[in-house]
Write a protein that holds these residues in place. Structure first.
Motif, PDB file in Angstrom:
ATOM      1  N   VAL A 650      19.983  29.418   3.099  1.00  0.00           N
ATOM      2  CA  VAL A 650      20.674  30.706   3.186  1.00  0.00           C
ATOM      3  C   VAL A 650      20.417  31.336   4.557  1.00  0.00           C
ATOM      4  O   VAL A 650      21.311  31.891   5.194  1.00  0.00           O
ATOM      5  CB  VAL A 650      20.188  31.650   2.068  1.00  0.00           C
ATOM      6  CG1 VAL A 650      20.991  32.927   2.069  1.00  0.00           C
ATOM      7  CG2 VAL A 650      20.287  30.974   0.733  1.00  0.00           C
ATOM      8  N   HIS A 651      19.188  31.223   4.985  1.00  0.00           N
ATOM      9  CA  HIS A 651      18.828  31.752   6.294  1.00  0.00           C
ATOM     10  C   HIS A 651      19.615  31.032   7.385  1.00  0.00           C
ATOM     11  O   HIS A 651      20.144  31.652   8.305  1.00  0.00           O
ATOM     12  CB  HIS A 651      17.326  31.576   6.496  1.00  0.00           C
ATOM     13  CG  HIS A 651      16.796  32.220   7.725  1.00  0.00           C
ATOM     14  ND1 HIS A 651      15.692  31.767   8.368  1.00  0.00           N
ATOM     15  CD2 HIS A 651      17.229  33.274   8.431  1.00  0.00           C
ATOM     16  CE1 HIS A 651      15.465  32.510   9.421  1.00  0.00           C
ATOM     17  NE2 HIS A 651      16.384  33.437   9.483  1.00  0.00           N
ATOM     18  N   LEU A 652      19.721  29.721   7.246  1.00  0.00           N
ATOM     19  CA  LEU A 652      20.471  28.925   8.227  1.00  0.00           C
ATOM     20  C   LEU A 652      21.908  29.415   8.298  1.00  0.00           C
ATOM     21  O   LEU A 652      22.461  29.625   9.379  1.00  0.00           O
ATOM     22  CB  LEU A 652      20.425  27.453   7.824  1.00  0.00           C
ATOM     23  CG  LEU A 652      21.322  26.542   8.644  1.00  0.00           C
ATOM     24  CD1 LEU A 652      20.805  26.454  10.058  1.00  0.00           C
ATOM     25  CD2 LEU A 652      21.412  25.157   8.035  1.00  0.00           C
ATOM     26  N   GLN A 653      22.500  29.603   7.119  1.00  0.00           N
ATOM     27  CA  GLN A 653      23.884  30.039   7.086  1.00  0.00           C
ATOM     28  C   GLN A 653      24.049  31.370   7.817  1.00  0.00           C
ATOM     29  O   GLN A 653      24.970  31.566   8.588  1.00  0.00           O
ATOM     30  CB  GLN A 653      24.323  30.166   5.614  1.00  0.00           C
ATOM     31  CG  GLN A 653      25.798  30.212   5.412  1.00  0.00           C
ATOM     32  CD  GLN A 653      26.478  29.029   6.094  1.00  0.00           C
ATOM     33  OE1 GLN A 653      26.030  27.902   5.961  1.00  0.00           O
ATOM     34  NE2 GLN A 653      27.509  29.285   6.882  1.00  0.00           N
ATOM     35  N   ARG A 654      23.106  32.278   7.556  1.00  0.00           N
ATOM     36  CA  ARG A 654      23.217  33.581   8.200  1.00  0.00           C
ATOM     37  C   ARG A 654      23.063  33.461   9.703  1.00  0.00           C
ATOM     38  O   ARG A 654      23.794  34.094  10.464  1.00  0.00           O
ATOM     39  CB  ARG A 654      22.168  34.537   7.646  1.00  0.00           C
ATOM     40  CG  ARG A 654      22.523  35.969   7.946  1.00  0.00           C
ATOM     41  CD  ARG A 654      21.329  36.849   8.053  1.00  0.00           C
ATOM     42  NE  ARG A 654      20.556  36.521   9.230  1.00  0.00           N
ATOM     43  CZ  ARG A 654      19.263  36.782   9.346  1.00  0.00           C
ATOM     44  NH1 ARG A 654      18.616  37.327   8.365  1.00  0.00           N
ATOM     45  NH2 ARG A 654      18.624  36.476  10.441  1.00  0.00           N
ATOM     46  N   CYS A 655      22.135  32.627  10.132  1.00  0.00           N
ATOM     47  CA  CYS A 655      21.931  32.464  11.570  1.00  0.00           C
ATOM     48  C   CYS A 655      23.179  31.880  12.222  1.00  0.00           C
ATOM     49  O   CYS A 655      23.599  32.320  13.301  1.00  0.00           O
ATOM     50  CB  CYS A 655      20.741  31.548  11.835  1.00  0.00           C
ATOM     51  SG  CYS A 655      19.178  32.347  11.502  1.00  0.00           S
ATOM     52  N   LEU A 656      23.790  30.901  11.575  1.00  0.00           N
ATOM     53  CA  LEU A 656      24.988  30.290  12.150  1.00  0.00           C
ATOM     54  C   LEU A 656      26.126  31.305  12.219  1.00  0.00           C
ATOM     55  O   LEU A 656      26.843  31.390  13.221  1.00  0.00           O
ATOM     56  CB  LEU A 656      25.421  29.080  11.320  1.00  0.00           C
ATOM     57  CG  LEU A 656      24.492  27.871  11.396  1.00  0.00           C
ATOM     58  CD1 LEU A 656      25.017  26.741  10.525  1.00  0.00           C
ATOM     59  CD2 LEU A 656      24.337  27.394  12.831  1.00  0.00           C
ATOM     60  N   ASP A 657      26.264  32.089  11.157  1.00  0.00           N
ATOM     61  CA  ASP A 657      27.312  33.124  11.170  1.00  0.00           C
ATOM     62  C   ASP A 657      27.083  34.112  12.302  1.00  0.00           C
ATOM     63  O   ASP A 657      28.007  34.492  13.008  1.00  0.00           O
ATOM     64  CB  ASP A 657      27.332  33.882   9.842  1.00  0.00           C
ATOM     65  CG  ASP A 657      27.917  33.032   8.730  1.00  0.00           C
ATOM     66  OD1 ASP A 657      28.501  31.987   9.063  1.00  0.00           O
ATOM     67  OD2 ASP A 657      27.772  33.404   7.551  1.00  0.00           O
ATOM     68  N   ASP A 658      25.832  34.518  12.444  1.00  0.00           N
ATOM     69  CA  ASP A 658      25.498  35.472  13.498  1.00  0.00           C
ATOM     70  C   ASP A 658      25.822  34.903  14.867  1.00  0.00           C
ATOM     71  O   ASP A 658      26.364  35.574  15.731  1.00  0.00           O
ATOM     72  CB  ASP A 658      24.005  35.799  13.461  1.00  0.00           C
ATOM     73  CG  ASP A 658      23.727  36.988  12.575  1.00  0.00           C
ATOM     74  OD1 ASP A 658      24.707  37.584  12.104  1.00  0.00           O
ATOM     75  OD2 ASP A 658      22.551  37.308  12.363  1.00  0.00           O
ATOM     76  N   LEU A 659      25.481  33.640  15.018  1.00  0.00           N
ATOM     77  CA  LEU A 659      25.686  32.994  16.311  1.00  0.00           C
ATOM     78  C   LEU A 659      27.172  32.925  16.620  1.00  0.00           C
ATOM     79  O   LEU A 659      27.609  33.210  17.735  1.00  0.00           O
ATOM     80  CB  LEU A 659      25.087  31.582  16.235  1.00  0.00           C
ATOM     81  CG  LEU A 659      24.789  30.905  17.542  1.00  0.00           C
ATOM     82  CD1 LEU A 659      23.839  31.749  18.353  1.00  0.00           C
ATOM     83  CD2 LEU A 659      24.146  29.543  17.272  1.00  0.00           C
ATOM     84  N   ARG A 660      27.944  32.570  15.622  1.00  0.00           N
ATOM     85  CA  ARG A 660      29.375  32.388  15.807  1.00  0.00           C
ATOM     86  C   ARG A 660      30.058  33.724  16.074  1.00  0.00           C
ATOM     87  O   ARG A 660      30.843  33.853  16.989  1.00  0.00           O
ATOM     88  CB  ARG A 660      29.946  31.741  14.543  1.00  0.00           C
ATOM     89  CG  ARG A 660      31.200  30.970  14.758  1.00  0.00           C
ATOM     90  CD  ARG A 660      31.566  30.206  13.502  1.00  0.00           C
ATOM     91  NE  ARG A 660      30.742  29.041  13.270  1.00  0.00           N
ATOM     92  CZ  ARG A 660      30.203  28.716  12.084  1.00  0.00           C
ATOM     93  NH1 ARG A 660      30.386  29.480  11.035  1.00  0.00           N
ATOM     94  NH2 ARG A 660      29.476  27.635  11.957  1.00  0.00           N
ATOM     95  N   LYS A 665      29.848  34.103  20.133  1.00  0.00           N
ATOM     96  CA  LYS A 665      31.290  34.339  20.008  1.00  0.00           C
ATOM     97  C   LYS A 665      32.095  33.110  20.414  1.00  0.00           C
ATOM     98  O   LYS A 665      33.110  33.205  21.103  1.00  0.00           O
ATOM     99  CB  LYS A 665      31.712  35.549  20.848  1.00  0.00           C
ATOM    100  CG  LYS A 665      31.157  36.863  20.340  1.00  0.00           C
ATOM    101  CD  LYS A 665      32.104  38.008  20.673  1.00  0.00           C
ATOM    102  CE  LYS A 665      31.665  39.305  20.085  1.00  0.00           C
ATOM    103  NZ  LYS A 665      30.518  39.920  20.737  1.00  0.00           N
ATOM    104  N   ILE A 666      31.613  31.943  20.031  1.00  0.00           N
ATOM    105  CA  ILE A 666      32.372  30.718  20.288  1.00  0.00           C
ATOM    106  C   ILE A 666      32.327  29.861  19.025  1.00  0.00           C
ATOM    107  O   ILE A 666      31.542  30.117  18.122  1.00  0.00           O
ATOM    108  CB  ILE A 666      31.775  29.898  21.457  1.00  0.00           C
ATOM    109  CG1 ILE A 666      30.292  29.662  21.214  1.00  0.00           C
ATOM    110  CG2 ILE A 666      32.005  30.568  22.790  1.00  0.00           C
ATOM    111  CD1 ILE A 666      29.679  28.650  22.109  1.00  0.00           C
ATOM    112  N   GLU A 667      33.193  28.865  19.012  1.00  0.00           N
ATOM    113  CA  GLU A 667      33.158  27.918  17.905  1.00  0.00           C
ATOM    114  C   GLU A 667      31.964  26.989  18.103  1.00  0.00           C
ATOM    115  O   GLU A 667      31.778  26.442  19.201  1.00  0.00           O
ATOM    116  CB  GLU A 667      34.444  27.076  17.907  1.00  0.00           C
ATOM    117  CG  GLU A 667      35.623  27.782  17.313  1.00  0.00           C
ATOM    118  CD  GLU A 667      35.418  28.041  15.826  1.00  0.00           C
ATOM    119  OE1 GLU A 667      35.240  27.063  15.098  1.00  0.00           O
ATOM    120  OE2 GLU A 667      35.408  29.226  15.422  1.00  0.00           O
TER     121      GLU A 667
END
Ligand SMILES: Nc1nc2c(ncn2[C@@H]2O[C@H](COP(=O)(O)OP(=O)(O)OP(=O)(O)O)[C@@H](O)[C@H]2O)c(=O)[nH]1
Ligand SMILES: [Mg+2]
Length: 1072
Positions: A650-660, A665-667
């Motif tokens: 879950v933490h990973l998902q949040r970090c990836l979303d934040d990063l994206r 702000k890139i793919e």
């Protein structure tokens, strides 16, 4: 903002006696954010109708969608209790294990905590963890038992059953506290005795509690939760009600004429009301009577639920409403959902905010009451003891205790995390409504300008109406230019002032975690301030606090100054503070002890941008992410991959979303999670793969085979492997010969080494400074820990093989503190012991000299321990015993100048030796080892509301095993504790949820390492094995599969069997 104005809060901030800094802690989904909603609504910030539904403090979109909190966030509330007004700085924390680091950051800034427990689920694993965290930080907890409505509506318990159930929950919570307390008392007592023995003097007397007495003499009653102590509230946050005994005592003392004090003591417990005698008697249970709590409290609530929700009895509801004297609006009573009516009634009758906030004001300490013990804990730097700190530093302790906001009080601030906010959301960039005065002033200005212009142009008369219209135009234009800001992330520090007054623009020292106040004080001129140049002092820098903010949940309000005892946001520190820091105007201030993180980041993925050209953006984004998250780690691997390490899926998902979406702000594309492995060696098996005992001839067979390998592969004149497992290697120039044996460490030793990595690291630091000739003032506690470790190692390493081994330890590795040991078994080489700091000084003088290249052997060991031979993962639980080490000192001239050369040679030697010893070891006869992969297992907790058969199915498929299962009494809930390999854990949560229709929810945390039972290098050697597995042995080999996957990822050579006669195999398959 709602009803409380900013001015009000600012004025309240000046009175620390009436400030409460508190956080809400609980297991996931026990209702923290819902409860926070009710408290926020009491200040008029959100409507009370929406309280519980809005989850105001879950301000992120993904928090709202997933329904779990991911970031802790703070809000300041105002509450009037009695004749006093209080300021409550409330922090809501996440309950999911993946975000437990957010809990640590919240707990550090608080003095108290509201622990929420679900009335149905009771004490869950995270409840225990948060209680422990509160305990470790010395903050005082109070309890809210939430979701009582579920006992009525869902479980359909009677009020009597509910009482028993609640009693049980209280017992559970108190059991956890009791364990913490006992261990602490015992630990402290042992420590005190030790200190007394060592110093022959009495310990300082300014401790808050005196633990020195025996356990049975220590009064621990104030620690426990009990309704009659006033530290427990029963609530249903979603329906908006909650009460402590006090409220009912108040109601009934008026109605029944019983003294309030008597009721306070008897409303909870084994008391009943004797109607005839009009007296409260003891022994309700024995006499089969209804306890007072059931009769006077729960029955009322039960009948209210019965009337409103279950039977929907209009008449009865009306009766209740009039008897309670509450007002219900017509639209509420007509509403199709009975819960609306219920919460309309309850929130007036027993408002939860009032119950919780009164308890908070009464039972939680103010910043003024900080315990001296806590201060010392915060200020003790690393291994040093508090009274060995410089005098000026020790003086700062009074500053902490006084929490003074006077001019001359030193400023001490702790930043526990940095959080990212959109620059547009900052108050200075926000367009805010003008105050009356501002409007009047602008109007006045505009009028003057207008009048001037009028006068200059002509003396035409203008009527007042058009004049004011004009002016409004002007005011609008005035505020326009503020909007021109490009959208950018800025960081705000989440911090608390411990002493002094923080002013906007003030300059302070930023103290890094390794800053040493003694060094700072001796280098800096006396009375120097943070505006001077401090560039030459390590771990010290200066910065100015650009902006100060009041944290109001989703919003920030600008402040000019913040006095001691308050939680605040600080802007403009992103260049100076990475994740946490200590700020102070006094260079004598030590950096605070680092935060206790419960979770270890374990899930790692490699990240790359979709378009390679966007790499710089990704790098910048990852840097921002690293700063914004207390637990996520960002690193660049040797292979050049950018790796993100997170605490869970879950933490990973949040970090990836934040990063994206926010930081890069890139793919981006993320790799499959990289699973960490460890390599080790084990004893060879006594039986073969078909459970036949390995007899003499077969062993011969093995040796024969390996000999063959050796003669093919390696030049055997430099490498020699004897039958006892000793590997001897000579360098190509034949000047040096090293003989090394790899021995598996007993499991307990590995575990001990792993858990003592902090101690070993300190030990290494101490040794380093001893080698450099400096002496370090080490605290008794540290010495204690070191000699403890030594004693434990000695007791674990018993037997002929390990004789004297502890004394002979050469180094730990990898990275000098890992769970592997290098042993000095070289005859005639006495090197200084790693334990030399224990033998204070007396032996230091006769220190034996190190041989040349001593360091090279160590670094060779470090390298070898860092990347093992199988798939270059770190080793674990391996002891390398150096038994031969000959260096020809009279080297030919051409070699003498090349120390560098030689040392690398040694490293290579050591390394390949180890490789040799583990790879070819199966051949050895008496003490051989076999390399094996280790892998981690997270422990899983599943709470399911149905017979857990399906959970077992999923677990079985993923090679998990159940450790413990339990059915929660009085509910139909199962708690299953199981372990499964990390490699099989991805997607586990989703699969479990799908297969059980969402009824089971797992929480995964890393548990321990375990040896994989299969041998990746295994090939059939005996006749039975050939018969059973075939010549190729191409049945599934789990260890080999994992190993090859890692090798492939790392770009290493993978030896795989290719199907040779595919057709033939297919026909075979058909025929079967
Ligand atoms: N029946 C009932 N449900 C409640 C109560 N309080 C909260 N809930 C529900 O419990 C669920 C979780 O509530 P949250 O407030 O998000 O829980 P939380 O503790 O903040 O969860 P995390 O922040 O993710 O750890 C929501 O669906 C709420 O509606 C209550 O008193 N009674
Ligand atoms: Mg929450």
């Amino acid at each position: 903002m709602g009803h409380t104005s900013l001015e009000k809060i600012i004025s309240l901030q000046r009175n620390p006696a009436n400030i409460r800094n508190l956080c809400i802690l609980a297991h996931v989904d026990h209702g923290k954010t819902t409860l926070a909603d009710c408290l926020v609504a009491s200040n008029g910030i959100i409507s009370s109708r929406l309280a519980g539904k809005l989850r105001y403090l879950d301000s992120r979109e993904d928090e709202q969608i997933r329904g779990i909190t991911m970031k802790s966030s703070a809000i300041s509330l105002h509450y009037s209790h009695g004749d006093q007004e209080y300021l409550l700085n409330l922090i809501d924390s996440p309950g999911h294990v993946d975000f437990s680091s957010e809990v640590s950051t919240a707990v550090r800034l608080c003095d108290g905590a509201v622990v929420v427990v679900d009335a149905v689920e009771g004490v869950c694993p995270q409840t225990q963890v948060v209680l422990r965290q509160a305990w470790l930080e010395n903050i005082r907890p109070v309890l809210v038992i939430n979701k009582i409505d579920r006992l009525v509506v869902e479980l359909k318990l009677t009020s009597q059953e509910a009482y028993t159930h609640l009693k049980k929950i209280l017992e559970q919570v108190n059991a956890v506290t009791g364990t913490l307390f006992t261990s602490k008392v015992l630990e402290e007592r042992a420590e005190k005795e030790e200190e007394k023995e060592k110093e022959g003097e009495k310990p300082s007397g300014d401790q808050v509690y005196d633990w020195s007495a025996g356990l049975e003499e220590v009064d621990d009653s104030h620690l426990y939760f009990s309704p009659d102590q006033g530290n427990v509230v029963f609530a249903s946050a979603i329906d908006g009600w909650g009460f402590s005994i006090r409220q009912f005592a108040h109601i009934y003392s008026e109605r029944m004429g019983i003294k309030k004090e008597v009721l306070l003591k008897t409303l909870w417990g084994d008391f009943y009301l004797n109607m005839k005698a009009k007296r409260i008697m003891k022994g309700a249970q024995a006499k089969g009577k209804k306890p007072l709590f059931v009769q006077l409290v729960l029955d009322n609530i039960w009948s209210l639920y019965d009337a409103v929700v279950i039977r929907r009895d209009k008449e009865k509801v009306e009766k209740v409403v009039t008897s309670l004297g509450v007002k219900v609006m017509a639209r509420d009573s007509r509403h199709s959902d009975p819960k609306v009516l219920l919460s309309a009634i309850c929130s007036q009758w027993l408002p939860v905010s009032q119950a919780v906030l009164s308890m908070v004001c009464e039972k939680l300490p103010s910043p003024l009451e900080m315990a001296a013990e806590r201060v010392e804990k915060l200020m003790s730097v690393g291994a040093r003891r508090f009274d060995s700190l410089p005098e000026q530093t020790q003086h700062l302790k009074t500053a902490f205790l006084q929490c003074s906001s006077e001019e001359k009080a030193p400023v001490i601030v702790f930043v526990s995390k940095m959080f990212a906010v959109d620059a547009k959301a900052l108050p200075q960039h926000r367009q805010r409504p003008l105050t009356q005065e501002e409007i009047a002033e602008r109007r006045e200005q505009a009028r003057r300008r207008h009048a001037d212009r009028m006068a200059a142009e002509s003396h035409r008369e203008t009527d007042l109406v058009s004049l004011s219209a004009n002016m409004e135009n002007l005011t609008l234009k005035d505020s326009k230019p503020e909007e021109e800001e490009e959208p950018k992330e800025t960081f705000v520090a989440f911090a608390r002032v411990y002493s002094g007054v923080v002013r906007r623009g003030q300059r302070v020292f930023v103290l890094g975690p390794k800053y040493d106040p003694a060094q700072g004080l001796s280098t800096l001129p006396e009375g120097c301030s943070a505006s001077d140049d401090v560039s030459e002092i390590p771990h010290l820098s200066c910065c100015s606090m650009e902006n100060l903010y009041l944290l109001m949940g989703r919003e920030l309000e600008e402040l000019q100054e913040v006095p001691a005892g308050n939680v605040l946001g600080i802007g403009g520190l992103e260049e100076y503070v990475l994740k946490s820091a200590t700020l102070s105007t006094a260079p004598a201030c030590p950096p605070f002890t680092p935060l206790n993180f419960e979770a270890t980041p374990i899930v790692r993925v490699a990240i790359e941008p979709k378009h390679p050209s966007e790499m710089p953006k990704l790098v910048r984004g990852m840097r921002l992410l690293n700063q914004a998250d207390p637990c996520a780690e960002v690193l660049i691997q040797e292979t050049g991959e950018h790796v993100l390490v997170t605490a869970g899926e879950v933490h990973l998902q949040r970090c990836l979303d934040d990063l994206r979406d926010r930081f890069a702000k890139i793919e981006i594309s993320a790799s499959e999670p990289i699973i960490p492995f460890r390599e080790t060696v084990v004893r060879p098996p006594k039986v073969d793969m078909v459970n036949e005992e390995l007899g003499k001839q077969q062993k011969v067979a093995i040796i024969h085979q390996v000999k063959e390998e050796a003669s093919q592969g390696r030049s055997s004149d430099t490498l020699h492997l004897d039958s006892s497992g000793l590997v001897t290697l000579t360098t190509p120039n034949r000047l040096a010969t090293v003989g090394i044996r790899a021995i598996p460490l007993p499991q307990e030793v590995t575990r001990l080494l792993e858990s003592s990595s902090e101690v070993i690291r300190t030990l290494e630091q101490v040794n380093m400074s001893l080698r450099e000739g400096k002496s370090l003032d080490i605290s008794v506690r540290t010495l204690e820990a070191i000699s403890d470790l030594k004693a434990q190692l000695e007791s674990l390493l018993q037997g002929r093989k390990w004789r004297n081994a502890v004394e002979r330890i050469w180094a730990f590795g990898p990275r000098r503190y890992g769970p592997n040991i290098l042993l000095n078994s070289v005859e005639g080489y006495q090197r200084p012991s790693v334990w030399q700091c224990l033998s204070r000084g007396d032996k230091a003088s006769e220190a034996t000299a190190l041989r040349d290249f001593d360091n090279s052997i160590i670094s060779g060991f470090q390298l070898a321990a860092l990347s093992g031979p199988m798939c270059e993962e770190p080793l674990m639980g391996v002891c390398f015993s150096v038994e031969r080490w000959d260096v020809q000192s009279t080297a030919p001239p051409q070699h003498q100048d090349s120390v560098e050369d030689d040392s690398t040679d040694h490293e290579a030697t050591a390394e390949s030796n180890m490789e040799g010893s583990s790879e070819t070891a199966p051949s050895a006869e008496s003490e051989p080892q076999r390399p094996l992969l280790n892998h981690g297992l997270p422990s899983v907790l599943t709470a399911a509301f149905l017979p857990p058969g399906r959970v077992y199915g999923v677990l079985g498929k993923r090679e998990g095993r159940v450790l413990h299962e339990e059915m929660k009494e009085g509910t139909d809930m199962f708690i299953i504790k199981a372990v499964l390999p990390v490699a099989e854990s991805f997607g586990f949560a989703d699969e479990i949820r799908k297969r059980t229709s969402g009824l089971a929810s797992p929480q995964l945390v890393f548990s321990h390492w375990e040896v994989i039972s299969s041998d990746p290098y295994w090939v059939p050697t005996t006749e039975e094995e050939y018969l059973h597995f075939g010549e190729k042995a191409d049945s599934e080999n789990q260890a080999l599969k994992y190993m090859n996957a890692v090798r492939r990822r790392k770009g290493l050579y993978v030896e795989e069997k290719i199907v040779e006669h595919a057709e033939k195999q297919r026909t075979l398959g058909k025929n079967k």
